[in-house]
Scaffold this active site. Structure first.
Site, PDB file in Angstrom:
ATOM      1  N   HIS A  91      12.444  -0.898 -13.067  1.00  0.00           N
ATOM      2  CA  HIS A  91      12.224  -2.348 -13.176  1.00  0.00           C
ATOM      3  C   HIS A  91      12.236  -2.939 -11.776  1.00  0.00           C
ATOM      4  O   HIS A  91      13.259  -2.913 -11.090  1.00  0.00           O
ATOM      5  CB  HIS A  91      13.312  -2.994 -14.034  1.00  0.00           C
ATOM      6  CG  HIS A  91      13.051  -4.447 -14.325  1.00  0.00           C
ATOM      7  ND1 HIS A  91      13.773  -5.144 -15.264  1.00  0.00           N
ATOM      8  CD2 HIS A  91      12.157  -5.342 -13.820  1.00  0.00           C
ATOM      9  CE1 HIS A  91      13.349  -6.397 -15.313  1.00  0.00           C
ATOM     10  NE2 HIS A  91      12.368  -6.534 -14.439  1.00  0.00           N
TER      11      HIS A  91
ATOM     12  N   HIS B 125       0.813  -1.212   0.000  1.00  0.00           N
ATOM     13  CA  HIS B 125       0.000   0.000   0.000  1.00  0.00           C
ATOM     14  C   HIS B 125       0.854   1.274   0.000  1.00  0.00           C
ATOM     15  O   HIS B 125       1.913   1.350   0.620  1.00  0.00           O
ATOM     16  CB  HIS B 125      -0.931   0.025   1.222  1.00  0.00           C
ATOM     17  CG  HIS B 125      -0.197   0.080   2.527  1.00  0.00           C
ATOM     18  ND1 HIS B 125       0.176   1.253   3.137  1.00  0.00           N
ATOM     19  CD2 HIS B 125       0.250  -0.913   3.337  1.00  0.00           C
ATOM     20  CE1 HIS B 125       0.813   1.016   4.254  1.00  0.00           C
ATOM     21  NE2 HIS B 125       0.872  -0.300   4.406  1.00  0.00           N
TER      22      HIS B 125
END
Length: 207
Positions: free
Chosen positions: A146, A137
């Site tokens: 990446h 979250h």
């Protein structure tokens, strides 16, 4: 309406994306590469990246099929060149990923099988969330990043643009990683890491 897709590249990362596109029942016009190659899925070779210019930006979308194993400018360079020509990059999201309804995804995001993106996470443009990665979250992930397979980002982690977070890394809650920074595979990051850095180990240390 989903537009036909042109894939830039034909390597292993492009193969993963091709399967996702087929699962999504997208129309793949073909792929580009520096020289003619065969394709395991029967996708047509169109030519070099220059061949894309034969198609109007209004008629196609692009998928960037080049992966990275370290900090690299290749993906961002191609993305910017094609955006400057008016092209749009499609989001490529595996149907067996889990994405919160409140997550915010920018353009050209690639999310692989088993990845989890939790509430209020934000993912920047042209970023890869690879196989089995967990984005908890309120994480903020920059552009051209990446997040490699099996990586775990706890809540409220910040990752700067163009950084590479190596396979199997773990980053604890609230940590900030700067821009253009490499976190080595298997590292455990418990403190902030700056911009243009490399960090490895358990716990991760700058080198």
């Amino acid at each position: 309406m989903n537009k036909p897709i042109i894939i830039i590249g034909n390597g292993g990362h492009a193969s993963v994306l091709t399967e996702i596109l087929l699962l999504q029942q997208r129309n793949i016009l073909g792929f580009t590469a520096p020289s003619e190659e065969t394709n395991a899925y029967g996708v047509k070779y169109l030519g070099t990246d220059k061949a894309i210019e034969a198609y109007s930006p209004e008629d196609v979308e692009l998928v960037l099929g080049l992966g990275t194993i370290r900090v690299s400018t290749i993906r961002q360079s191609i993305f910017r060149v094609m955006k400057n020509q008016g092209y749009t990059f499609s989001n490529c999201i595996h149907p067996k990923s889990i994405i919160s309804l409140t997550a915010i995804l920018a353009e050209g995001i690639q999310i692989m099988a088993g990845a989890i993106i939790q509430p209020h996470a934000q993912i920047g443009k042209n970023t890869i969330i690879n196989t089995g990665a967990i984005i908890e979250h309120d994480c903020l992930i920059g552009a051209h990043v990446h997040i490699a397979p099996g990586t775990t980002l706890s809540g409220k982690v910040i990752i700067g643009d163009e950084s590479h977070i190596g396979t199997g890394s773990s980053i604890i809650q609230g940590v900030e990683i700067g821009k253009n920074t490499l976190i080595g595979a298997g590292s455990v990051v418990i403190t902030n890491i700056g911009t243009n850095k490399k960090a490895f180990g358990v716990p991760a240390k700058e080198v």
